[in-house]
Write an enzyme that holds these catalytic residues in place. Structure first.
Site, mmCIF file in Angstrom:
data_model
loop_
_atom_site.group_PDB
_atom_site.id
_atom_site.type_symbol
_atom_site.label_atom_id
_atom_site.label_comp_id
_atom_site.label_asym_id
_atom_site.label_seq_id
_atom_site.Cartn_x
_atom_site.Cartn_y
_atom_site.Cartn_z
ATOM 1 N N LYS A 86 -8.391 -4.483 6.447
ATOM 2 C CA LYS A 86 -7.267 -4.384 5.348
ATOM 3 C C LYS A 86 -7.616 -5.050 3.743
ATOM 4 C CE LYS A 86 -3.096 -5.587 6.585
ATOM 5 N NZ LYS A 86 -2.743 -4.357 5.730
ATOM 6 N N GLY A 137 1.008 -1.278 -0.159
ATOM 7 C CA GLY A 137 0.127 0.070 0.105
ATOM 8 C C GLY A 137 0.786 1.307 -0.070
ATOM 9 N N THR A 161 1.082 3.631 2.281
ATOM 10 C CA THR A 161 1.820 3.933 3.588
ATOM 11 C C THR A 161 3.307 3.006 3.490
ATOM 12 O OG1 THR A 161 -0.047 4.732 4.369
ATOM 13 C CG2 THR A 161 1.773 4.251 5.857
ATOM 14 N N GLU A 220 -1.258 -10.980 2.730
ATOM 15 C CA GLU A 220 -0.812 -10.267 4.039
ATOM 16 C C GLU A 220 -1.085 -10.914 5.233
ATOM 17 O OE1 GLU A 220 -1.653 -5.492 2.125
ATOM 18 O OE2 GLU A 220 -3.210 -6.547 3.440
#
Length: 234
Positions: A105, A40, A42, A114
């Site tokens: 998420k 992502g 970030t 993930e």
């Protein structure tokens, strides 16, 4: 509990807050370790920061093809998850996080990998800006990776819970994940018991992964705020 890091943020943009928490996450990376890396915008800031200490670490296990490409481009070795028995830390973002470390998420479509990488790690450190902190999960559309032939049935099951599921598109076609499956984005939910909800939906035939992270919740969240980076521990 909260422990603000003394680092003034001033009137930083959301992008600058992401950079701030990405850099702050380096304190959780131990020399000589293999680091779990999420996916992502970030996390991209964390990967960029990680490049500055790449000579101190063995490498990374990545949760997506996109993160793998970025890591390799910056000279960070990438290991397959099957080559690693465990990780000391997994660094990833969140679409939402509550006051107990439970998360939604999957906005980047990498939720299955993930969860796999998070399950290998002894500690999950979430990096996010303060807009992601919520009282109850569900405001952000819940991503669910599914096998395509189950889409209609799973859509009906979410409707029975008050949710509205839509297939995520890329252009005019269903988005295909790194695992060759499709995603539903579910709105209209209030997930007051994330652990029970994750347990329930994970049992539905055709569900690959639900984007509630309660079993693999965060132990730490580095939260970018107008006052600096706050460290939340759960």
């Amino acid at each position: 509990m909260t422990n603000p890091i003394s680092q003034a943020a001033g009137a930083l943009s959301q992008d600058e807050l992401k950079t701030l928490v990405g850099q702050a996450a380096l304190q959780y990376v131990a020399p000589g370790e293999i680091v779990g890396v999420g996916t992502g915008s970030t996390v991209n800031k964390f990967i960029d920061a990680l490049a500055s200490i790449r000579h101190l670490i063995k490498g990374a296990v990545s949760s997506s093809e996109a993160s793998t490409l970025r890591l390799k481009a910056l000279g960070i070795p990438v290991f397959d998850a099957n080559e690693v028995a465990e990780l000391s830390v997994y660094i990833d973002g969140a679409d939402e996080i509550d006051g107990h470390g439970n998360m939604i998420k999957g906005g980047g479509a990498a939720l299955t990998r993930e969860k796999i990488v998070a399950a290998l790690a002894n500690q999950f450190v979430c990096i996010a800006d303060e807009s992601k902190l919520v009282q109850t999960l569900g405001r952000y559309p819940l991503p669910v990776e599914i096998i395509p032939m189950a889409a209609q049935r799973i859509t009906q099951q979410f409707a029975a819970l008050g949710g509205r599921a839509q297939v995520r598109l890329k252009g005019d076609q269903p988005l295909v994940t790194d695992n060759g499956q499709i995603l539903l984005d579910v709105t209209g939910l209030q997930i007051s018991d994330p652990l029970a909800f994750e347990t329930l939906v994970s049992q539905w035939p055709g569900v690959v992964t639900v984007g509630v992270f309660a079993y693999q919740k965060a132990q730490v969240c580095l939260l970018g705020t107008a006052r600096g980076v706050k460290t939340l521990t759960f």
